[in-house]
Motif scaffolding. Structure first.
Motif, short mmCIF file in Angstrom:
data_model
loop_
_atom_site.label_atom_id
_atom_site.label_comp_id
_atom_site.label_asym_id
_atom_site.label_seq_id
_atom_site.Cartn_x
_atom_site.Cartn_y
_atom_site.Cartn_z
N SER A 355 28.89 -68.08 -140.86
CA SER A 355 28.86 -68.63 -139.50
C SER A 355 28.61 -70.13 -139.50
O SER A 355 29.32 -70.90 -138.86
N GLU A 356 27.57 -70.57 -140.24
CA GLU A 356 27.21 -71.98 -140.23
C GLU A 356 28.28 -72.83 -140.89
O GLU A 356 28.63 -73.91 -140.40
N LEU A 357 28.83 -72.36 -141.99
CA LEU A 357 29.85 -73.14 -142.69
C LEU A 357 31.12 -73.26 -141.85
O LEU A 357 31.73 -74.33 -141.77
N ARG A 358 31.51 -72.16 -141.21
CA ARG A 358 32.69 -72.21 -140.34
C ARG A 358 32.48 -73.22 -139.21
O ARG A 358 33.37 -74.01 -138.89
N LYS A 359 31.28 -73.20 -138.61
CA LYS A 359 30.99 -74.13 -137.52
C LYS A 359 31.06 -75.57 -137.99
O LYS A 359 31.66 -76.43 -137.33
N ARG A 360 30.48 -75.86 -139.16
CA ARG A 360 30.47 -77.23 -139.66
C ARG A 360 31.88 -77.72 -139.98
O ARG A 360 32.21 -78.89 -139.73
N MET A 361 32.70 -76.87 -140.52
CA MET A 361 34.05 -77.29 -140.86
C MET A 361 34.89 -77.54 -139.61
O MET A 361 35.73 -78.45 -139.58
N ARG A 362 34.67 -76.77 -138.59
CA ARG A 362 35.38 -77.01 -137.34
C ARG A 362 34.94 -78.34 -136.71
O ARG A 362 35.78 -79.08 -136.18
N VAL A 363 33.65 -78.63 -136.76
CA VAL A 363 33.17 -79.91 -136.24
C VAL A 363 33.76 -81.06 -137.05
O VAL A 363 34.14 -82.10 -136.50
N CYS A 364 33.85 -80.89 -138.37
CA CYS A 364 34.43 -81.92 -139.23
C CYS A 364 35.88 -82.21 -138.83
O CYS A 364 36.30 -83.36 -138.78
N ILE A 365 36.63 -81.17 -138.53
CA ILE A 365 38.02 -81.36 -138.12
C ILE A 365 38.08 -82.06 -136.76
O ILE A 365 38.89 -82.98 -136.56
N ARG A 366 37.20 -81.66 -135.84
CA ARG A 366 37.20 -82.33 -134.53
C ARG A 366 36.84 -83.80 -134.66
O ARG A 366 37.32 -84.64 -133.90
N ASN A 367 35.99 -84.13 -135.65
CA ASN A 367 35.59 -85.52 -135.87
C ASN A 367 36.55 -86.26 -136.80
O ASN A 367 36.22 -87.34 -137.28
N ARG A 368 37.70 -85.67 -137.08
CA ARG A 368 38.73 -86.28 -137.93
C ARG A 368 38.20 -86.64 -139.32
O ARG A 368 38.52 -87.68 -139.88
N GLY A 369 37.35 -85.77 -139.85
CA GLY A 369 36.85 -85.94 -141.20
C GLY A 369 35.64 -86.83 -141.35
O GLY A 369 35.16 -87.04 -142.47
N SER A 370 35.11 -87.36 -140.25
CA SER A 370 33.95 -88.25 -140.35
C SER A 370 32.66 -87.43 -140.37
O SER A 370 32.68 -86.19 -140.42
N HIS A 371 31.53 -88.11 -140.31
CA HIS A 371 30.22 -87.45 -140.38
C HIS A 371 30.05 -86.45 -139.24
O HIS A 371 30.55 -86.64 -138.13
N ILE A 372 29.28 -85.38 -139.52
CA ILE A 372 29.12 -84.34 -138.51
C ILE A 372 27.67 -84.04 -138.16
O ILE A 372 27.40 -83.41 -137.14
N GLU A 373 26.70 -84.48 -138.98
CA GLU A 373 25.31 -84.08 -138.76
C GLU A 373 24.82 -84.46 -137.37
O GLU A 373 24.02 -83.76 -136.75
N GLN A 374 25.27 -85.61 -136.85
CA GLN A 374 24.81 -86.05 -135.54
C GLN A 374 25.36 -85.20 -134.41
O GLN A 374 24.90 -85.31 -133.27
N ASN A 375 26.35 -84.35 -134.70
CA ASN A 375 26.97 -83.52 -133.67
C ASN A 375 26.51 -82.06 -133.73
O ASN A 375 27.02 -81.23 -132.98
N LEU A 376 25.59 -81.76 -134.63
CA LEU A 376 25.15 -80.36 -134.80
C LEU A 376 23.87 -80.10 -134.03
O LEU A 376 23.09 -80.99 -133.80
#
Length: 376
Positions: A355-376
């Motif tokens: 669940s967590e990994l799928r969520k993080r990878m989707r956020v990464c795609i939405r952010n066009r490959g940039s950092h994601i920690e600030q969006n979690l």
């Protein structure tokens, strides 16, 4: 008819006369800043007055110190929703400092404008400003976002084709544990009575006799593998020896069907990129390993999309160094690491992976490959 009991928060809206506020302010100082004692003294001296809530005493003190007034600043009752009054020139000057430099501090603004820090805090709070923290992230290099995008898209496509795909991957990593750990001295306190002198407590740090342990661990589905203690200096030769001679023993409790279809993941550190290491992985995990130079390239500077970094290491170190005291011996450090692993193993669920990994990878795609920690 009995009076309606005060609702929660009503004490914060109590209003008193200037004379009453002056007595409240005086008794707060008389009792050396002890609001509860000041309230008891007030009730004894003025039994026929309306009793103020205990929080009123400290609030009046802060108000006088910040604004010079005992009365609260009034809001415009004629405006909908209790919208605050239009800021005065002093408030506008304070807010302008934060508009010019959003990274400034209330202390700096107070010193520059010659007002109290409480006044600055009150103004920015009324204006709806909030001090957000920065999120530390790796520096992205050219091409990193594209590689992260490609990796996350591959992983999510594979997950869509095979719902068990994420559970087949053995995620691995190494991390150093030393005797000191990581201490935030800003949050480290020693509580003592106010009237007592500073007890001068000390915390040992930076011993000349240094020791550390280099720990390898893995996680697959809801199984935590390890810990295995590698040499402190990890190179391609001893890492290859570990893969050939020790990895299979660590996986002994994993079901045979899982091991036969398992993927192996590691990051791109130099020891992992040795030619003989990659050759061994090609022989033992043909087309089923993730790493630098592998069939599925691992994107550099991506700790935010591996459960070893976003879950295991942080959790382990919070347990190992929970008392904020340096570990006295190497054996005790080893025991703490083993005990922390067992604690995590008892509570680990497959949601950490799937669940967590799928969520993080989707956020990464939405952010066009940039950092994601600030969006979690």
């Amino acid at each position: 008819m009995a009076a309606e009991p005060p609702r929660r928060g009503d004490h914060a809206r109590q209003s008193f006369s200037n004379e009453e506020y002056a007595d409240i302010f005086y008794l707060y100082g008389y009792c050396d800043g002890d609001a509860a004692a000041a309230r008891r003294e007030y009730l004894q001296r003025y039994p026929n007055r309306r009793p103020p809530h205990v929080t009123v005493f400290s609030a009046v003190y802060r108000r006088v110190r910040g604004t010079g007034n005992v009365q609260r600043q009034q809001r415009d009752a004629g405006r909908p929703g209790g919208i605050p009054r239009i800021p005065r020139a002093e408030d506008e000057e304070i807010l302008s400092k934060f508009q010019e430099d959003p990274t400034t501090s209330t202390n700096i603004v107070a010193r520059r404008l010659g007002v109290s820090q409480w006044k600055v805090w009150s103004t920015v709070h009324t204006a709806g400003l909030y001090p957000y923290h920065y999120t530390p992230v790796h520096v992205m290099e050219e091409g990193d976002p594209v590689r992260r995008l490609d990796f996350c898209r591959f992983m999510l496509n594979a997950d869509a084709e095979d719902p068990m795909f994420f559970r087949k991957i053995l995620w691995t990593d190494e991390s150093k544990f030393d005797q000191d750990g990581i201490t935030n001295y800003h949050n480290l306190h020693f509580w003592a009575p106010k009237e007592q002198r500073n007890p001068g407590k000390k915390r040992p740090s930076k011993s000349q006799r240094r020791f550390s342990l280099n720990v390898w661990m893995g996680i697959i589905n809801d199984n935590l593998i390890g810990p295995y203690f590698l040499p402190n200096y990890l190179n391609g030769e001893n890492y290859e020896t570990f893969l050939r001679e020790d990895l299979s023993g660590l996986l002994h409790d994993i079901p045979l069907a899982t091991r036969q279809n398992m993927w192996y993941q590691h990051d791109g550190c130099p020891a992992h990129c040795r030619v003989t290491v990659r050759r061994w992985l090609d022989e033992n995990y043909r087309h089923r390993w993730i790493g630098r130079g592998g069939p599925i390239p691992w994107p550099a500077r991506s700790p935010d999309i591996t459960p070893m970094d976003y879950y295991v290491w942080g959790h382990m170190k919070s347990i190992v160094y929970c008392d904020n005291v340096p570990v006295p011996t190497l054996d005790q450090l080893r025991d703490r690491i083993i005990n922390a692993t067992n604690d995590i193993r008892r509570t680990l669920t497959s949601n950490v992976i799937k669940s967590e990994l799928r969520k993080r990878m989707r956020v990464c795609i939405r952010n066009r490959g940039s950092h994601i920690e600030q969006n979690l």
